[in-house]
Design a protein around this motif. Structure first.
Motif, mmCIF file in Angstrom:
data_model
loop_
_atom_site.group_PDB
_atom_site.id
_atom_site.type_symbol
_atom_site.label_atom_id
_atom_site.label_comp_id
_atom_site.label_asym_id
_atom_site.label_seq_id
_atom_site.Cartn_x
_atom_site.Cartn_y
_atom_site.Cartn_z
ATOM 1 N N ALA A 1 2.397 1.745 -3.372
ATOM 2 C CA ALA A 1 1.409 2.266 -4.319
ATOM 3 C C ALA A 1 1.179 3.761 -4.117
ATOM 4 N N GLU A 2 1.124 4.189 -2.868
ATOM 5 C CA GLU A 2 0.942 5.616 -2.586
ATOM 6 C C GLU A 2 2.118 6.439 -3.106
ATOM 7 N N ALA A 3 3.333 5.899 -2.953
ATOM 8 C CA ALA A 3 4.511 6.600 -3.463
ATOM 9 C C ALA A 3 4.481 6.666 -4.984
ATOM 10 N N ALA A 4 4.084 5.571 -5.629
ATOM 11 C CA ALA A 4 4.006 5.553 -7.089
ATOM 12 C C ALA A 4 2.932 6.510 -7.588
ATOM 13 N N ALA A 5 1.800 6.560 -6.894
ATOM 14 C CA ALA A 5 0.716 7.455 -7.296
ATOM 15 C C ALA A 5 1.142 8.915 -7.218
ATOM 16 N N ALA A 6 1.977 9.224 -6.245
ATOM 17 C CA ALA A 6 2.426 10.608 -6.063
ATOM 18 C C ALA A 6 3.538 10.994 -7.028
ATOM 19 N N GLY A 7 4.264 10.009 -7.560
ATOM 20 C CA GLY A 7 5.401 10.329 -8.419
ATOM 21 C C GLY A 7 5.566 9.382 -9.574
ATOM 22 N N PRO A 8 4.657 9.408 -10.571
ATOM 23 C CA PRO A 8 4.806 8.526 -11.739
ATOM 24 C C PRO A 8 6.029 8.914 -12.562
ATOM 25 N N GLU A 9 6.452 8.001 -13.405
ATOM 26 C CA GLU A 9 7.594 8.247 -14.279
ATOM 27 C C GLU A 9 7.301 9.455 -15.175
ATOM 28 N N ASP A 10 8.253 10.383 -15.219
ATOM 29 C CA ASP A 10 8.082 11.605 -16.008
ATOM 30 C C ASP A 10 8.579 11.352 -17.424
ATOM 31 N N LEU A 11 7.653 11.235 -18.377
ATOM 32 C CA LEU A 11 7.991 10.886 -19.752
ATOM 33 C C LEU A 11 7.253 11.816 -20.714
ATOM 34 N N PRO A 12 7.805 12.042 -21.906
ATOM 35 C CA PRO A 12 7.143 12.929 -22.876
ATOM 36 C C PRO A 12 5.747 12.426 -23.237
ATOM 37 N N ARG A 13 4.800 13.377 -23.371
ATOM 38 C CA ARG A 13 3.415 13.019 -23.661
ATOM 39 C C ARG A 13 2.778 14.058 -24.578
ATOM 40 N N GLN A 14 1.811 13.614 -25.352
ATOM 41 C CA GLN A 14 0.964 14.544 -26.097
ATOM 42 C C GLN A 14 -0.193 14.981 -25.206
ATOM 43 N N PRO B 1 -3.425 -1.936 -5.785
ATOM 44 C CA PRO B 1 -4.103 -1.243 -4.683
ATOM 45 C C PRO B 1 -5.037 -0.152 -5.200
ATOM 46 N N HIS B 2 -6.048 0.179 -4.399
ATOM 47 C CA HIS B 2 -7.099 1.100 -4.834
ATOM 48 C C HIS B 2 -6.576 2.498 -5.165
ATOM 49 N N VAL B 3 -5.488 2.926 -4.505
ATOM 50 C CA VAL B 3 -4.963 4.261 -4.807
ATOM 51 C C VAL B 3 -4.531 4.346 -6.269
ATOM 52 N N GLU C 1 0.829 -1.207 0.000
ATOM 53 C CA GLU C 1 0.000 0.000 0.000
ATOM 54 C C GLU C 1 0.868 1.264 0.000
ATOM 55 N N GLU C 2 1.928 1.257 0.785
ATOM 56 C CA GLU C 2 2.816 2.423 0.835
ATOM 57 C C GLU C 2 3.562 2.600 -0.480
#
Length: 578
Positions: free
Chosen positions: A97-110, A182-184, A94-95
């Motif tokens: 998942a919370e860390a991943a939700a707060a900081g996803p991989e920063d990648l180029p996007r349209q 996890p739900h987050v 759970e922890e």
């Protein structure tokens, strides 16, 4: 299981029914055979209690209370716990998942947040994997299919990935879901919720007026869904009983047109089989109050056609470039099994294609598709038997599975196919995302062939286990509902059903009542009065030894309920006409 002195290994945890036996309280396994074992004397219990119990050293110990044996929700949830072994995620996951939700991989996007976008899901859904945008393009349609970018949050080699691999899929029972993530993540930042900016992987495709894919491109994106539609609502819109949300009305019309063209192109190459998924209603206390067998409507078909198209395009790209991935394969059938199927259809007086000489796997596949369409038409003409007849077609085919090699999908008539559109709830989709993004410069590395092979095998096994659990919990809830209906209306009630299967000892019958159309039970052959019944050579009918009377797949049959064992999901029937 029972404790060691009753034949079970030490330390086994099972769901048990707690029962008073004189001065003692015993724990008896609820879902398996086993004798009762005495509980520690300090345990406080109540009549009809079920519990998560550890058996060992000649005694039993209650781990936690699970509710009542006469409550559908409690028993269904208990079955899920016993099969899965545990529910929920550890604090560590759970922890993470919370860390991943707060900081996803920063990648180029349209940035596609200005593109009108909608989702369509069941009314009760909480995790939205996919969203759709559309615009006119010549005589065709430009489609954007947006899929939640789970790979930006669940990174290779992370604890989250290891947990997602272990689970392999989300498991659904009538009263809850055991999610893969996890739900987050699953119902939070990965879910394409309306009005929220979300990270996605977008497939942009131009579809000609005849349904051919003129171009396809794939990229990471940022989107915002403008409207969250459910299937019932969409069907009301299509029927003219409700207006579409103005901001996506044009896009919805274009998507509908595209789906219709795709469906027409697929006719003749894909199986046509009838199926229905039970959907249960519960009151606030967990008692089941109603159910319907949900069948595919135009709204379901719209989303299915667009997702199948996306899955095909992704699989064609990774397969053509030799990039390791996980494919959803459905191999061509064995000719001898299709020949057997044709004999079975003939025994039921069902129209079927002629048996060609020297039939190979390719021809066998074509025959199966043609047969599925001819019996679907005949079932509509007869007004019964659609699901029973379709089951004979499905039994003649190999089961679909995951594989690290592309072998095509015979059931869909696809040369290349994968699961890509539900990465929130299926691990193979996550690997397909990485494979695709590695091919288009999306900042990912493709899985190794070994990783893909391991995931394919494990995911196929876990999928089968989840399907059995889901079916068994459906049976439990249907049995509770039937018991409720009989309590309210009397056990002498007559139900109109149809034969869904036959074995040497009797016939399975599907039937419906006032509260639900999802019931199924078993009629022992010995209860069909008047003569002795035997299974025919094609295994499609019970045949009377005296008169030749037949009880066949798909035939209507009236029944009475003789007994209901709700916790086991078992229903015993008697034929109402003897």
């Amino acid at each position: 299981m029972a404790a060691r002195r009753a034949g079970a290994p030490k330390g086994v945890r099972k769901v048990a029914l707690l029962e008073r036996k004189g001065r003692f309280t015993t724990a008896r396994p609820l879902f398996e055979r086993g004798s009762g074992v005495a509980l520690d004397r300090k345990t406080r219990t109540f009549e009809g209690q079920i519990a998560w119990v550890e058996f060992g050293s000649g005694r039993a110990r209650v781990i936690r209370d699970l509710g009542r044996v006469d409550n559908a929700r409690d028993v269904s949830e208990a079955q899920a716990l016993e099969r899965l072994g545990r529910r929920g995620f550890s604090r560590f996951i759970e922890e993470a998942a919370e860390a991943a939700a707060a900081g996803p991989e920063d990648l180029p996007r349209q940035d596609l947040t200005g593109l009108p976008t909608f989702t369509v899901d069941p009314k009760t859904a909480r995790d939205f994997d996919d969203a759709v945008s559309a615009a006119p393009e010549g005589d065709g349609v430009r489609l954007w299919i947006h899929i939640a970018d789970v790979s930006a949050f669940v990174r290779p080699g992370s604890p989250l990935e290891e947990e997602a691999f272990r689970r392999a899929n989300s498991t659904y029972v009538p009263t809850s879901v055991e999610p893969m993530l996890p739900h987050v993540l699953s119902s939070g930042v990965c879910s394409l919720s309306p009005g929220e900016e979300r990270l996605a992987v977008t497939s942009e495709m131009v579809l000609s007026g005849s349904g051919e894919v003129a171009s396809a491109s794939f990229f990471r994106s940022r989107i915002r869904s403008d409207a969250r539609l459910d299937y019932d609502q969409l069907d009301r819109i299509f029927a003219g009983r409700e207006r579409a949300p103005e901001m996506v009305s044009e896009q919805l019309d274009l998507a509908r047109r595209a789906a219709a063209v795709l469906r027409e192109r697929r006719e003749g190459s894909a199986l046509e089989v009838s199926s229905a998924e039970p959907s249960f209603r519960f009151d606030g206390e967990g008692n089941v109050t109603g159910a319907v067998a949900e069948r595919q409507t135009e709204a379901h078909g719209l989303i299915e056609q667009l997702m199948v198209l996306t899955n095909e395009q992704v699989a064609e790209l990774t397969s053509s470039r030799g990039i390791p991935s996980v494919y959803r394969v459905h191999e061509l059938p064995d000719p001898d099994r299709v020949e057997r199927m044709l004999d079975q259809l003939a025994s039921l007086d069902l129209p079927a294609p002629p048996l060609p000489s020297g039939m190979g796997p390719t021809t066998a596949g074509e025959i199966a598709v043609e047969a599925s369409r001819s019996i679907a038409r005949e079932a509509r003409r007869r007004g019964h038997g659609a699901e029973a007849y379709a089951s004979l077609i499905l039994r003649s085919l190999k089961p679909a599975r995951y594989l690290e090699r592309n072998l095509g999908h015979a059931g869909l008539g696809s040369d290349a196919y994968c699961h890509f559109t539900s990465p929130i709830r299926r691990f193979p989709d996550l690997l397909a995302h990485r494979a695709l993004l590695s091919a288009v410069g999306g900042g990912e590395e493709a899985p190794s062939t070994g990783k893909a092979a391991e995931a394919a095998l494990h995911s196929s096994e876990r999928e089968r286990e989840a399907m059995v659990l889901e079916r068994d919990c459906d049976d439990i809830c249907a049995a509770f509902l039937l018991e409720r209906e009989l309590f309210e209306e009397g056990w002498d009630k007559r139900f109109e059903g149809e034969v869904s299967g036959v074995i040497r000892s009797g016939a399975f019958v599907r039937f419906g009542g006032r509260l639900g159309d999802v019931y199924e039970g078993f009629v022992p052959a010995r209860r069909i009065r008047g003569e002795r019944f035997e299974l025919n050579e094609e295994e499609t009918a019970l045949v009377g030894s005296k008169t030749g009377r037949r009880v066949r797949f798909g035939d209507p049959i009236p029944v009475h309920v003789e007994r209901v064992d709700s916790p086991q999901g078992r229903v015993d029937l008697d034929p109402a006409d003897g």
